[in-house]
Design a protein around this motif. Structure first.
Motif, PDB file in Angstrom:
ATOM      1  N   CYS A   1      11.642  27.915  33.839  1.00  0.00           N
ATOM      2  CA  CYS A   1      11.921  28.467  32.519  1.00  0.00           C
ATOM      3  C   CYS A   1      13.093  27.689  31.937  1.00  0.00           C
ATOM      4  CB  CYS A   1      12.265  29.946  32.613  1.00  0.00           C
ATOM      5  SG  CYS A   1      12.830  30.665  31.057  1.00  0.00           S
ATOM      6  N   ALA A   2      12.809  26.943  30.892  1.00  0.00           N
ATOM      7  CA  ALA A   2      13.842  26.141  30.239  1.00  0.00           C
ATOM      8  C   ALA A   2      14.383  26.885  29.033  1.00  0.00           C
ATOM      9  CB  ALA A   2      13.263  24.798  29.816  1.00  0.00           C
ATOM     10  N   ALA A   3      15.687  27.002  28.968  1.00  0.00           N
ATOM     11  CA  ALA A   3      16.334  27.694  27.859  1.00  0.00           C
ATOM     12  C   ALA A   3      16.978  26.692  26.915  1.00  0.00           C
ATOM     13  CB  ALA A   3      17.386  28.654  28.388  1.00  0.00           C
ATOM     14  N   SER A   4      16.938  27.007  25.644  1.00  0.00           N
ATOM     15  CA  SER A   4      17.597  26.170  24.637  1.00  0.00           C
ATOM     16  C   SER A   4      18.188  27.065  23.562  1.00  0.00           C
ATOM     17  CB  SER A   4      16.617  25.171  24.024  1.00  0.00           C
ATOM     18  OG  SER A   4      15.547  25.850  23.395  1.00  0.00           O
ATOM     19  N   GLY A   5      19.031  26.476  22.740  1.00  0.00           N
ATOM     20  CA  GLY A   5      19.691  27.253  21.696  1.00  0.00           C
ATOM     21  C   GLY A   5      21.063  27.718  22.169  1.00  0.00           C
ATOM     22  N   ARG A   6      21.405  28.948  21.860  1.00  0.00           N
ATOM     23  CA  ARG A   6      22.718  29.500  22.195  1.00  0.00           C
ATOM     24  C   ARG A   6      22.761  29.967  23.654  1.00  0.00           C
ATOM     25  NH1 ARG A   6      25.719  30.828  17.604  1.00  0.00           N
ATOM     26  NH2 ARG A   6      26.690  32.628  18.653  1.00  0.00           N
ATOM     27  N   THR A   7      22.558  29.026  24.545  1.00  0.00           N
ATOM     28  CA  THR A   7      22.448  29.371  25.967  1.00  0.00           C
ATOM     29  C   THR A   7      23.764  29.880  26.549  1.00  0.00           C
ATOM     30  OG1 THR A   7      22.854  27.065  26.553  1.00  0.00           O
ATOM     31  CG2 THR A   7      20.552  27.765  26.364  1.00  0.00           C
ATOM     32  N   PHE A   8      24.875  29.585  25.881  1.00  0.00           N
ATOM     33  CA  PHE A   8      26.162  30.051  26.385  1.00  0.00           C
ATOM     34  C   PHE A   8      26.260  31.575  26.333  1.00  0.00           C
ATOM     35  CE2 PHE A   8      27.759  31.276  22.289  1.00  0.00           C
ATOM     36  CZ  PHE A   8      27.137  30.412  21.400  1.00  0.00           C
TER      37      PHE A   8
ATOM     38  N   PHE B   1      23.280  43.863  35.688  1.00  0.00           N
ATOM     39  CA  PHE B   1      21.879  43.657  36.021  1.00  0.00           C
ATOM     40  C   PHE B   1      21.029  44.865  35.618  1.00  0.00           C
ATOM     41  CE2 PHE B   1      18.107  42.959  38.294  1.00  0.00           C
ATOM     42  CZ  PHE B   1      17.856  44.071  39.094  1.00  0.00           C
ATOM     43  N   THR B   2      19.817  44.607  35.167  1.00  0.00           N
ATOM     44  CA  THR B   2      18.874  45.668  34.865  1.00  0.00           C
ATOM     45  C   THR B   2      17.451  45.205  35.133  1.00  0.00           C
ATOM     46  OG1 THR B   2      18.024  47.165  33.154  1.00  0.00           O
ATOM     47  CG2 THR B   2      18.725  44.967  32.435  1.00  0.00           C
ATOM     48  N   THR B   3      16.603  46.157  35.513  1.00  0.00           N
ATOM     49  CA  THR B   3      15.189  45.855  35.702  1.00  0.00           C
ATOM     50  C   THR B   3      14.359  46.285  34.499  1.00  0.00           C
ATOM     51  OG1 THR B   3      14.748  47.975  36.761  1.00  0.00           O
ATOM     52  CG2 THR B   3      15.368  46.151  38.206  1.00  0.00           C
ATOM     53  N   THR B   4      15.013  46.815  33.494  1.00  0.00           N
ATOM     54  CA  THR B   4      14.318  47.367  32.332  1.00  0.00           C
ATOM     55  C   THR B   4      14.009  46.275  31.323  1.00  0.00           C
ATOM     56  OG1 THR B   4      15.543  49.423  32.617  1.00  0.00           O
ATOM     57  CG2 THR B   4      14.427  49.089  30.511  1.00  0.00           C
ATOM     58  N   PRO B   5      12.750  46.038  31.038  1.00  0.00           N
ATOM     59  CA  PRO B   5      12.392  44.940  30.135  1.00  0.00           C
ATOM     60  C   PRO B   5      13.065  45.036  28.757  1.00  0.00           C
ATOM     61  CG  PRO B   5      10.443  45.693  31.290  1.00  0.00           C
ATOM     62  CD  PRO B   5      11.537  46.659  31.625  1.00  0.00           C
ATOM     63  N   ARG B   6      13.152  46.235  28.193  1.00  0.00           N
ATOM     64  CA  ARG B   6      13.676  46.342  26.830  1.00  0.00           C
ATOM     65  C   ARG B   6      15.159  45.996  26.739  1.00  0.00           C
ATOM     66  NH1 ARG B   6      13.344  51.775  28.369  1.00  0.00           N
ATOM     67  NH2 ARG B   6      15.324  52.903  28.248  1.00  0.00           N
ATOM     68  N   ARG B   7      15.809  45.911  27.868  1.00  0.00           N
ATOM     69  CA  ARG B   7      17.232  45.570  27.854  1.00  0.00           C
ATOM     70  C   ARG B   7      17.459  44.065  27.729  1.00  0.00           C
ATOM     71  NH1 ARG B   7      20.492  49.284  30.550  1.00  0.00           N
ATOM     72  NH2 ARG B   7      22.172  47.811  30.175  1.00  0.00           N
ATOM     73  N   TYR B   8      16.428  43.301  27.953  1.00  0.00           N
ATOM     74  CA  TYR B   8      16.568  41.843  27.856  1.00  0.00           C
ATOM     75  C   TYR B   8      16.435  41.409  26.403  1.00  0.00           C
ATOM     76  CZ  TYR B   8      16.686  41.311  32.895  1.00  0.00           C
ATOM     77  OH  TYR B   8      17.070  41.374  34.211  1.00  0.00           O
ATOM     78  N   ASP B   9      17.214  40.424  26.058  1.00  0.00           N
ATOM     79  CA  ASP B   9      17.331  40.036  24.656  1.00  0.00           C
ATOM     80  C   ASP B   9      16.331  38.974  24.213  1.00  0.00           C
ATOM     81  OD1 ASP B   9      20.547  40.423  25.657  1.00  0.00           O
ATOM     82  OD2 ASP B   9      19.864  41.541  23.890  1.00  0.00           O
ATOM     83  N   TYR B  10      15.946  38.117  25.123  1.00  0.00           N
ATOM     84  CA  TYR B  10      15.060  37.003  24.766  1.00  0.00           C
ATOM     85  C   TYR B  10      13.937  36.892  25.772  1.00  0.00           C
ATOM     86  CZ  TYR B  10      19.287  35.817  22.167  1.00  0.00           C
ATOM     87  OH  TYR B  10      20.391  35.864  21.356  1.00  0.00           O
ATOM     88  N   TRP B  11      12.790  36.454  25.280  1.00  0.00           N
ATOM     89  CA  TRP B  11      11.605  36.337  26.122  1.00  0.00           C
ATOM     90  C   TRP B  11      10.872  35.031  25.852  1.00  0.00           C
ATOM     91  CZ3 TRP B  11      10.142  39.863  29.808  1.00  0.00           C
ATOM     92  CH2 TRP B  11      10.841  41.068  29.820  1.00  0.00           C
ATOM     93  N   GLY B  12      10.278  34.508  26.923  1.00  0.00           N
ATOM     94  CA  GLY B  12       9.382  33.377  26.761  1.00  0.00           C
ATOM     95  C   GLY B  12       7.982  33.848  26.421  1.00  0.00           C
ATOM     96  N   GLN B  13       7.084  32.904  26.267  1.00  0.00           N
ATOM     97  CA  GLN B  13       5.721  33.228  25.862  1.00  0.00           C
ATOM     98  C   GLN B  13       4.837  33.594  27.045  1.00  0.00           C
ATOM     99  OE1 GLN B  13       6.789  30.212  26.393  1.00  0.00           O
ATOM    100  NE2 GLN B  13       5.172  29.259  27.605  1.00  0.00           N
ATOM    101  N   GLY B  14       5.286  33.328  28.241  1.00  0.00           N
ATOM    102  CA  GLY B  14       4.533  33.672  29.439  1.00  0.00           C
ATOM    103  C   GLY B  14       3.706  32.531  29.977  1.00  0.00           C
ATOM    104  N   THR B  15       3.462  32.568  31.269  1.00  0.00           N
ATOM    105  CA  THR B  15       2.612  31.585  31.927  1.00  0.00           C
ATOM    106  C   THR B  15       1.708  32.324  32.908  1.00  0.00           C
ATOM    107  OG1 THR B  15       2.578  29.492  33.155  1.00  0.00           O
ATOM    108  CG2 THR B  15       4.299  31.062  33.756  1.00  0.00           C
ATOM    109  N   GLN B  16       0.443  31.945  32.912  1.00  0.00           N
ATOM    110  CA  GLN B  16      -0.545  32.667  33.709  1.00  0.00           C
ATOM    111  C   GLN B  16      -0.523  32.195  35.161  1.00  0.00           C
ATOM    112  OE1 GLN B  16      -3.039  35.117  32.636  1.00  0.00           O
ATOM    113  NE2 GLN B  16      -3.149  35.321  34.870  1.00  0.00           N
ATOM    114  N   VAL B  17      -0.508  33.157  36.060  1.00  0.00           N
ATOM    115  CA  VAL B  17      -0.647  32.888  37.495  1.00  0.00           C
ATOM    116  C   VAL B  17      -1.909  33.602  37.971  1.00  0.00           C
ATOM    117  CG1 VAL B  17       0.307  33.272  39.783  1.00  0.00           C
ATOM    118  CG2 VAL B  17       1.809  32.559  37.903  1.00  0.00           C
ATOM    119  N   THR B  18      -2.820  32.831  38.539  1.00  0.00           N
ATOM    120  CA  THR B  18      -4.061  33.378  39.061  1.00  0.00           C
ATOM    121  C   THR B  18      -4.126  33.083  40.553  1.00  0.00           C
ATOM    122  OG1 THR B  18      -5.156  32.980  36.938  1.00  0.00           O
ATOM    123  CG2 THR B  18      -6.563  33.400  38.844  1.00  0.00           C
ATOM    124  N   VAL B  19      -4.428  34.096  41.343  1.00  0.00           N
ATOM    125  CA  VAL B  19      -4.484  33.943  42.796  1.00  0.00           C
ATOM    126  C   VAL B  19      -5.885  34.324  43.252  1.00  0.00           C
ATOM    127  CG1 VAL B  19      -3.471  34.554  45.000  1.00  0.00           C
ATOM    128  CG2 VAL B  19      -2.046  34.533  42.936  1.00  0.00           C
TER     129      VAL B  19
END
Length: 124
Positions: free
Chosen positions: A22-29, A104-122
């Motif tokens: 996962c590559a981050a860009s922008g205001r990464t600080f 730290f939190t496990t709650t998704p809504r607490r995270y501020d930024y999200w990627g578009q996702g990548t599919q993993v198939t097993v």
């Protein structure tokens, strides 16, 4: 704003391995905790792993402990998820997330930024 771009998903046989990036860009600080979540069809998005800003602290869902490893390279603004011993139940869309908060939190809504996702198939 922060942009997150995941890569590394694909099709793998059960027992195999994949490494997500996962590559981050922008205001990464502004980013502290980085996390990985996953969502299978018909299911809610669930926490997989997270890592503190300095990489010292890591957190895992019980279902992936001992098989997945999260790491980050702040010089490259990249977080990784090494997935070993993959099982069919690990199949999902995997999302990278960034949280400005230090706690730290496990709650998704607490995270501020999200990627578009990548599919993993097993395959079994």
């Amino acid at each position: 704003q922060v942009q997150l771009v995941e890569s590394g998903g694909g099709l793998v046989q059960a027992g195999g391995s994949l490494r997500l990036s996962c590559a981050a860009s922008g205001r990464t600080f502004s980013i502290n905790t980085m996390g990985w979540f996953r969502q299978a069809p018909g299911k809610e998005r669930e926490f997989v792993a997270a890592i503190s800003w300095n990489g010292v602290s890591t957190y895992y869902a019980d279902s992936v402990k001992g098989r997945f490893t999260i790491s980050r390279d702040n010089a490259k603004n990249t977080v990784y998820l090494q997935m070993n011993s993959l099982k069919p139940e690990d199949a999902a869309v995997y999302y990278c997330a960034a949280d400005k908060a230090v706690l730290f939190t496990t709650t998704p809504r607490r995270y501020d930024y999200w990627g578009q996702g990548t599919q993993v198939t097993v395959s079994s």
